[in-house]
Design a protein around this motif. Structure first.
Motif, PDB file in Angstrom:
ATOM      1  N   ASP A 187       0.654  -1.149  -0.070  1.00  0.00           N
ATOM      2  CA  ASP A 187      -0.018   0.106   0.032  1.00  0.00           C
ATOM      3  C   ASP A 187       0.898   1.363   0.002  1.00  0.00           C
ATOM      4  OD1 ASP A 187      -2.351  -1.299  -0.041  1.00  0.00           O
ATOM      5  OD2 ASP A 187      -2.444  -1.658   2.316  1.00  0.00           O
ATOM      6  N   GLN A 188       2.087   1.290   0.095  1.00  0.00           N
ATOM      7  CA  GLN A 188       2.971   2.381  -0.046  1.00  0.00           C
ATOM      8  C   GLN A 188       3.400   2.738  -1.477  1.00  0.00           C
ATOM      9  OE1 GLN A 188       4.263   5.015   1.941  1.00  0.00           O
ATOM     10  NE2 GLN A 188       4.739   5.685   0.209  1.00  0.00           N
ATOM     11  N   PRO A 189       3.114   3.680  -2.143  1.00  0.00           N
ATOM     12  CA  PRO A 189       3.436   4.024  -3.527  1.00  0.00           C
ATOM     13  C   PRO A 189       4.759   4.581  -3.506  1.00  0.00           C
ATOM     14  CG  PRO A 189       1.093   4.858  -3.017  1.00  0.00           C
ATOM     15  CD  PRO A 189       1.833   4.584  -1.743  1.00  0.00           C
TER      16      PRO A 189
ATOM     17  N   MET B 299      11.679   7.200  -3.280  1.00  0.00           N
ATOM     18  CA  MET B 299      10.998   7.843  -2.456  1.00  0.00           C
ATOM     19  C   MET B 299       9.429   7.707  -2.345  1.00  0.00           C
ATOM     20  SD  MET B 299      12.716  11.570  -3.423  1.00  0.00           S
ATOM     21  CE  MET B 299      12.370  11.339  -5.329  1.00  0.00           C
ATOM     22  N   SER B 300       8.865   7.980  -1.161  1.00  0.00           N
ATOM     23  CA  SER B 300       7.753   7.893  -1.249  1.00  0.00           C
ATOM     24  C   SER B 300       6.761   8.738  -2.383  1.00  0.00           C
ATOM     25  CB  SER B 300       6.835   8.570   0.041  1.00  0.00           C
ATOM     26  OG  SER B 300       5.600   8.726   0.035  1.00  0.00           O
ATOM     27  N   ASN B 301       5.921   8.134  -3.089  1.00  0.00           N
ATOM     28  CA  ASN B 301       5.243   8.747  -4.071  1.00  0.00           C
ATOM     29  C   ASN B 301       3.876   9.302  -3.691  1.00  0.00           C
ATOM     30  OD1 ASN B 301       4.738   9.335  -6.804  1.00  0.00           O
ATOM     31  ND2 ASN B 301       4.008   7.288  -7.413  1.00  0.00           N
TER      32      ASN B 301
ATOM     33  N   LEU C 245       2.952  10.576  -9.270  1.00  0.00           N
ATOM     34  CA  LEU C 245       3.651   9.986 -10.373  1.00  0.00           C
ATOM     35  C   LEU C 245       2.913   8.713 -10.888  1.00  0.00           C
ATOM     36  CD1 LEU C 245       7.370  11.157 -10.583  1.00  0.00           C
ATOM     37  CD2 LEU C 245       5.437  12.087 -11.707  1.00  0.00           C
ATOM     38  N   GLU C 246       2.804   8.260 -12.035  1.00  0.00           N
ATOM     39  CA  GLU C 246       2.172   7.089 -12.561  1.00  0.00           C
ATOM     40  C   GLU C 246       3.174   6.397 -13.531  1.00  0.00           C
ATOM     41  OE1 GLU C 246      -0.456   5.925 -11.123  1.00  0.00           O
ATOM     42  OE2 GLU C 246      -1.657   7.607 -10.306  1.00  0.00           O
ATOM     43  N   GLY C 247       3.268   5.201 -13.592  1.00  0.00           N
ATOM     44  CA  GLY C 247       3.914   4.432 -14.830  1.00  0.00           C
ATOM     45  C   GLY C 247       5.315   4.734 -14.727  1.00  0.00           C
TER      46      GLY C 247
ATOM     47  N   TYR D 288       9.758  20.481   4.340  1.00  0.00           N
ATOM     48  CA  TYR D 288       9.309  19.488   3.388  1.00  0.00           C
ATOM     49  C   TYR D 288      10.062  18.706   2.463  1.00  0.00           C
ATOM     50  CZ  TYR D 288       4.296  21.119   4.674  1.00  0.00           C
ATOM     51  OH  TYR D 288       3.412  21.321   5.400  1.00  0.00           O
ATOM     52  N   ARG D 289      10.107  17.516   2.526  1.00  0.00           N
ATOM     53  CA  ARG D 289      10.897  16.609   1.811  1.00  0.00           C
ATOM     54  C   ARG D 289      10.322  15.207   1.752  1.00  0.00           C
ATOM     55  NH1 ARG D 289      16.410  16.149  -0.359  1.00  0.00           N
ATOM     56  NH2 ARG D 289      16.678  18.152   0.466  1.00  0.00           N
ATOM     57  N   LEU D 290      10.079  14.596   0.359  1.00  0.00           N
ATOM     58  CA  LEU D 290       9.441  13.255   0.370  1.00  0.00           C
ATOM     59  C   LEU D 290      10.379  12.144   1.105  1.00  0.00           C
ATOM     60  CD1 LEU D 290       8.844  13.259  -3.610  1.00  0.00           C
ATOM     61  CD2 LEU D 290       7.165  13.475  -1.666  1.00  0.00           C
ATOM     62  N   PRO D 291       9.782  11.503   1.884  1.00  0.00           N
ATOM     63  CA  PRO D 291      10.573  10.402   2.620  1.00  0.00           C
ATOM     64  C   PRO D 291      11.268   9.518   1.761  1.00  0.00           C
ATOM     65  CG  PRO D 291       8.423  10.549   3.616  1.00  0.00           C
ATOM     66  CD  PRO D 291       8.225  11.284   2.247  1.00  0.00           C
ATOM     67  N   GLN D 292      12.721   9.405   2.059  1.00  0.00           N
ATOM     68  CA  GLN D 292      13.306   8.447   1.342  1.00  0.00           C
ATOM     69  C   GLN D 292      12.989   6.909   1.528  1.00  0.00           C
ATOM     70  OE1 GLN D 292      15.792  10.001  -1.029  1.00  0.00           O
ATOM     71  NE2 GLN D 292      14.135  11.461  -0.426  1.00  0.00           N
TER      72      GLN D 292
END
Length: 382
Positions: free
Chosen positions: A77-79, A93-95, A105-107, A146-150
């Protein structure tokens, strides 16, 4: 080892049956019990204890040659987005946007920035927030916070792996023995020439087991690779904790199945030996001296499996003047083989749901399936 009592009773029973079979010696081993493939509770246990904790392959590093190239996946369940940064490194990274939590993002594709499709918050390729429209009006907002989780990612032999488990041993450490077995092939230098995604109507483990064993080749693949497969010449040694493998030494059905004349890495019988590799839990590679192909499996319920399917050529065949013809021949063969495999594993899934379905004894050529079952039992029994 014990089965957790918090599990539903039917799931406990399936795990116990699996464990009991794995305690039998290999020469008396049975196929896995039907509930392993049909139980939603068993799949939920796999998601929790395997897919959330193991290293999972997402594809080839060469599929991300340029800064901003990306691919996406989902683990438990984690994109996740995996991309090539401006510094040329590959990171995951977390999407999920840090604003209202849209998937970003997709694909697959290429981006200069990661832009949220909902409110246009956008992030640099390293995950740092670079812009958030009109948010400067909010006194409590600070862009720098803010930074996307690695997410942990590693490259092994040209393959990109990710994991949600911060404590998992490094991929290279877990697969050190496999590296030693196949280093002379130079798999990291093979070039991917095609990639596709499919969904089949079967359980992911049935397709995994189908890939691992070659006992089925003469019959299921009698119109393609079966006639070139001599069961009496196959070797199926015991597997190791993180993988299993077996060898087939033969004259290939395609010229690219044997080493190119310019290949100086392989000598003797290795110039016509194919390695079939199963990296647990869900990465499967056919590695020949001239080409490779692979499957990466992801369960989508008990009855469907998402497949990342790709392949390509060794560098000598890529450089060959007939490279385009080799690529076409490989893809044609693999499409035919896949069609046969799909019919086979979808038929098995229909069969394991039958009230009278019972697992029979494994052949000596199904040693990889026995090792895979023991891997599953070790992860699912605490």
């Amino acid at each position: 080892m014990t089965v957790a009592s918090a599990l539903p009773q039917d799931t406990q029973d399936i795990v116990r049956n699996l464990q009991a079979n794995c305690e039998r010696p290999f020469d008396d081993a049975l196929a896995m019990p039907p509930g392993v493939y049909t139980s939603a509770g068993f799949l939920a246990l796999e998601q929790e204890r395997i897919f959330k904790k193991e290293w999972l392959c997402v594809g080839r590093a060469s599929a991300l040659p340029n800064a901003g190239d990306y691919l996406t996946t989902t683990i438990a369940d984690q994109p996740i987005v995996v991309l090539r940064g401006e510094d040329r490194s590959i990171r995951a990274m977390s999407n999920v946007c840090l604003h209202r939590m849209s998937v970003l993002l997709e694909g697959r594709g290429n981006v200069r920035r990661i832009v949220c499709p909902y409110h246009a918050w956008n992030y640099a390729l390293d995950g740092a927030l670079r812009a958030a429209p009109l948010m400067e009006r909010q006194a409590g907002f600070c862009k720098a916070h803010y930074r996307l989780p690695q997410i942990r990612t590693e490259v092994w032999q040209g393959w990109v792996y990710v994991t949600l488990n911060e404590d998992a041993p490094a991929v290279a450490q877990q697969l050190a023995e496999l590296s030693a077995l196949i280093d002379d092939y130079g798999m990291a230098s093979y070039v991917e020439t095609f990639y596709e995604e499919h969904t089949w109507n079967t359980n992911w483990k049935l397709l995994a087991e189908n890939f691992m064993e070659s006992y089925h080749l003469p019959m299921l693949h009698r119109a393609t690779v079966g006639p070139h497969s001599k069961l009496e010449e196959m070797e199926c040694p015991p597997g190791l904790p993180a993988f299993n493998y077996h060898w087939i030494t033969k004259e290939a059905s395609l010229p690219i199945g044997n080493a190119h004349p310019d290949n100086t890495r392989l000598a003797g019988h290795w110039r016509r030996t194919t390695a079939l590799l199963a990296v647990y839990p869900s990465h499967f590679i056919t590695l020949t001296p001239g080409y490779f192909w692979y499957l990466v499996l992801q369960p989508v319920g008990t009855d469907r499996v998402h497949i990342r399917f790709g392949g390509g050529l060794a560098p000598e065949f890529i450089a060959d003047p007939q490279a385009a013809d080799h690529m076409r021949a490989l893809k044609t063969l693999l499409d035919d083989v896949n069609a046969e495999d799909r019919r086979g594993v979808e038929a098995v899934f229909r069969g394991v749901q039958a009230p009278l379905a019972r697992p029979g004894h494994l052949s000596h050529l199904e040693r990889p399936n026995y090792d895979f079952a023991r891997y599953l039992a070790a992860r699912l029994v605490t």
